[in-house]
Scaffold this active site. Structure first.
Site, PDB file in Angstrom:
ATOM      1  N   ARG A 162       0.837  -1.211   0.000  1.00  0.00           N
ATOM      2  CA  ARG A 162       0.000   0.000   0.000  1.00  0.00           C
ATOM      3  C   ARG A 162       0.867   1.254   0.000  1.00  0.00           C
ATOM      4  NH1 ARG A 162      -5.174  -1.560   0.389  1.00  0.00           N
ATOM      5  NH2 ARG A 162      -5.461  -3.665   1.209  1.00  0.00           N
ATOM      6  N   ILE A 192       2.129   4.765   0.994  1.00  0.00           N
ATOM      7  CA  ILE A 192       2.157   5.389   2.323  1.00  0.00           C
ATOM      8  C   ILE A 192       1.327   6.685   2.368  1.00  0.00           C
ATOM      9  CG2 ILE A 192       4.241   6.829   2.069  1.00  0.00           C
ATOM     10  CD1 ILE A 192       5.201   5.574   4.753  1.00  0.00           C
ATOM     11  N   HIS A 224       7.777   1.253 -10.936  1.00  0.00           N
ATOM     12  CA  HIS A 224       6.576   0.830 -10.215  1.00  0.00           C
ATOM     13  C   HIS A 224       5.325   1.242 -10.956  1.00  0.00           C
ATOM     14  CE1 HIS A 224       7.773   4.820  -8.755  1.00  0.00           C
ATOM     15  NE2 HIS A 224       6.478   5.075  -8.601  1.00  0.00           N
TER      16      HIS A 224
END
Ligand code: AMP
Length: 114
Positions: free
Chosen positions: A32, A34, A104
């Site tokens: 997840r 932040i 990512h």
């Protein structure tokens, strides 16, 4: 620009800092964000050292590339995001807002993933 091993996602991969993981396999770790920008905000990162979209697609093996995209779908399915809809986003380069130089994919959804 050479891959910088001190980036925060490299530290998460080495388990030097904690994350809130949702999925892991041979190719990726997903956790997840932040600072979530939606009710569900997951980051999927390849285990290999690639700094951005171009580095990944130029230098990763076909197996790593397939593994990465298959893992994104597994996370979407696992969290039940298909019916609610979701966004996939990858910032490439400082001027596009990339902050962490380990490739990512952001998965964003207005549904609160279970
Ligand atoms: P980008 O701007 O595409 O490079 O996205 C980097 C993302 O990483 C941002 O959304 C940050 O909130 C997120 N982030 C930074 N540090 C951490 C961390 N330690 N754990 C989880 N997410 C993080």
């Amino acid at each position: 620009m050479a891959y910088d091993d001190t980036n925060v996602f490299a530290k998460i991969l080495r388990r030097e800092i904690a994350s809130d993981p949702v999925f892991e396999d041979d190719y990726v770790v997903a956790f997840r964000d932040i600072h979530p920008k939606a009710p569900t905000h997951i980051l999927v990162i390849p285990k290999g050292k690639y700094e951005d979209f171009y580095d990944f697609h130029n230098n990763a093996s076909t197996e790593e590339i397939c593994g990465f995209y298959n893992a994104i779908k597994k996370v979407v399915d696992m969290l039940g995001l298909k019916t609610s809809g979701f966004n996939l986003l990858s910032n490439c380069g400082k001027t596009a807002g990339q902050e962490v130089f380990h490739y990512h994919m952001h998965i964003l959804s207005n549904k609160l993933g279970s």
